[in-house]
Design an enzyme around this catalytic site. Structure first.
Site, short mmCIF file in Angstrom:
data_model
loop_
_atom_site.label_atom_id
_atom_site.label_comp_id
_atom_site.label_asym_id
_atom_site.label_seq_id
_atom_site.Cartn_x
_atom_site.Cartn_y
_atom_site.Cartn_z
CG HIS A 50 -1.96 1.09 1.24
ND1 HIS A 50 -3.05 1.04 0.65
CD2 HIS A 50 -1.88 2.19 1.84
CE1 HIS A 50 -3.98 2.09 0.91
NE2 HIS A 50 -3.10 2.82 1.63
CG HIS A 108 -4.95 5.71 -0.05
ND1 HIS A 108 -5.07 5.67 1.29
CD2 HIS A 108 -6.26 6.46 -0.43
CE1 HIS A 108 -5.88 6.30 1.71
NE2 HIS A 108 -6.63 6.78 0.58
CG MET A 166 -5.10 10.04 0.85
SD MET A 166 -4.02 9.64 2.30
CE MET A 166 -3.01 8.53 1.62
CG MET A 218 -10.09 6.92 4.15
SD MET A 218 -8.50 5.86 4.10
CE MET A 218 -7.57 6.67 5.33
N GLY A 264 -5.41 2.72 11.30
CA GLY A 264 -5.32 2.40 12.83
C GLY A 264 -5.76 0.93 13.04
C1 DX5 Z 1 -3.44 7.38 6.30
C2 DX5 Z 1 -3.07 6.29 5.29
C3 DX5 Z 1 -2.92 4.98 5.64
C4 DX5 Z 1 -1.76 4.81 6.75
C5 DX5 Z 1 -2.23 3.78 7.57
O1 DX5 Z 1 -3.68 8.65 5.67
O2 DX5 Z 1 -3.98 6.38 4.02
O3 DX5 Z 1 -2.70 4.32 4.47
O4 DX5 Z 1 -0.47 4.66 6.37
O5 DX5 Z 1 -1.48 3.72 8.56
P1 DX5 Z 1 -1.74 3.35 10.02
O6 DX5 Z 1 -1.95 1.59 9.64
O7 DX5 Z 1 -0.38 3.25 10.64
O8 DX5 Z 1 -3.00 3.75 10.55
ZN ZN Z 2 -3.88 4.54 2.76
#
Ligand code: DX5
Ligand code: ZN
Length: 226
Positions: free
Chosen positions: A40, A73, A75, A144, A184
């Protein structure tokens, strides 16, 4: 079918956001050997989210380091301007945010037409009610479970009911869409997330910030075994 088929447990997508990029080759090999299913890759632009990470070059550079599908992903605002470049760089799955585009349908078609799987991500505050019209054009629904932008945040507890709701919606409509849950997720709550209906769990800190990432992946499999 992308991803390694396993014993019916979830697909595990370690998030490289929490990996140490000075040792990225080793950090990827570690999770791949332990049976991870995707890598990811979180792309942040400092506008859609208050953090900045990487662009398509990183995807291109990482591509030869692993056989696993690259799960990108995005963002970022105006994702339609960049999806082609991430696919050309080697992404097999590209997820864009519902909140970042006014033409989600066009974007799903754009991603599919370039030969990648189309992912639609929804923020914690976005209702499942926006989904019925778009879901038939989606390969992966990325739910999310934290507000995007940072690794290592705390799982938002109402996400479990949301995942269950998404699963029900897909069943009611007879749609084959993969549910991926991101944010999380740790060894402590992964079984709950999977029971609620997640096919795939993204885990950043929950893997890379544990004493042994490989051991954690094995423990996650055990925790989710039926
Ligand atoms: C958050 C990201 C996640 C993040 C997850 O904005 O999209 O992919 O890396 O990390 P953890 O598992 O540490 O919450
Ligand atoms: Zn992510």
């Amino acid at each position: 079918m992308l991803g390694i088929m396993n014993d019916g447990g979830p697909k595990i997508a370690p998030s490289l956001l929490s990996a140490d990029f000075a040792f990225i080759r080793e950090q990827i090999a570690l999770v791949e050997e332990a049976g991870a299913d995707y890598l990811h890759i979180d792309v942040m632009d400092g506008r859609f989210v208050p953090n900045i990470t990487w662009g398509p070059k990183i995807v291109r550079d990482l591509r030869p380091l692993s056989k696993l599908p690259l799960d990108v992903h995005l963002m970022i605002v105006e994702p339609e301007r960049y999806v082609d470049r991430f696919i050309e760089a080697g992404a097999q799955l590209v997820s864009v945010h519902w909140e970042a585009t006014v033409h989600a349908h066009r974007l799903m078609e754009q991603i599919r037409s370039k030969g990648a799987r189309a992912g639609l991500a929804i923020n914690p505050a976005t209702s499942l009610d926006v989904l019925p019209e778009i879901l038939p054009y989606v390969d992966v629904l990325l739910v999310m479970s934290v507000n995007p932008g940072f690794g290592g945040q705390k799982y938002i507890p109402t996400s479990t009911a949301k995942v269950a709701g998404a699963r029900r919606l897909l069943e009611q409509r007879g749609l084959d869409v993969e549910i991926e849950v991101d944010g999380g997720v740790t060894l402590t709550n992964v079984a709950e997330v999977v029971r609620a209906g997640a096919d795939t769990v993204v885990m950043g800190a929950g893997i890379y910030e544990t004493a042994s990432p490989a051991q954690t992946i094995r423990q996650v499999r055990k925790a989710c075994a039926r």
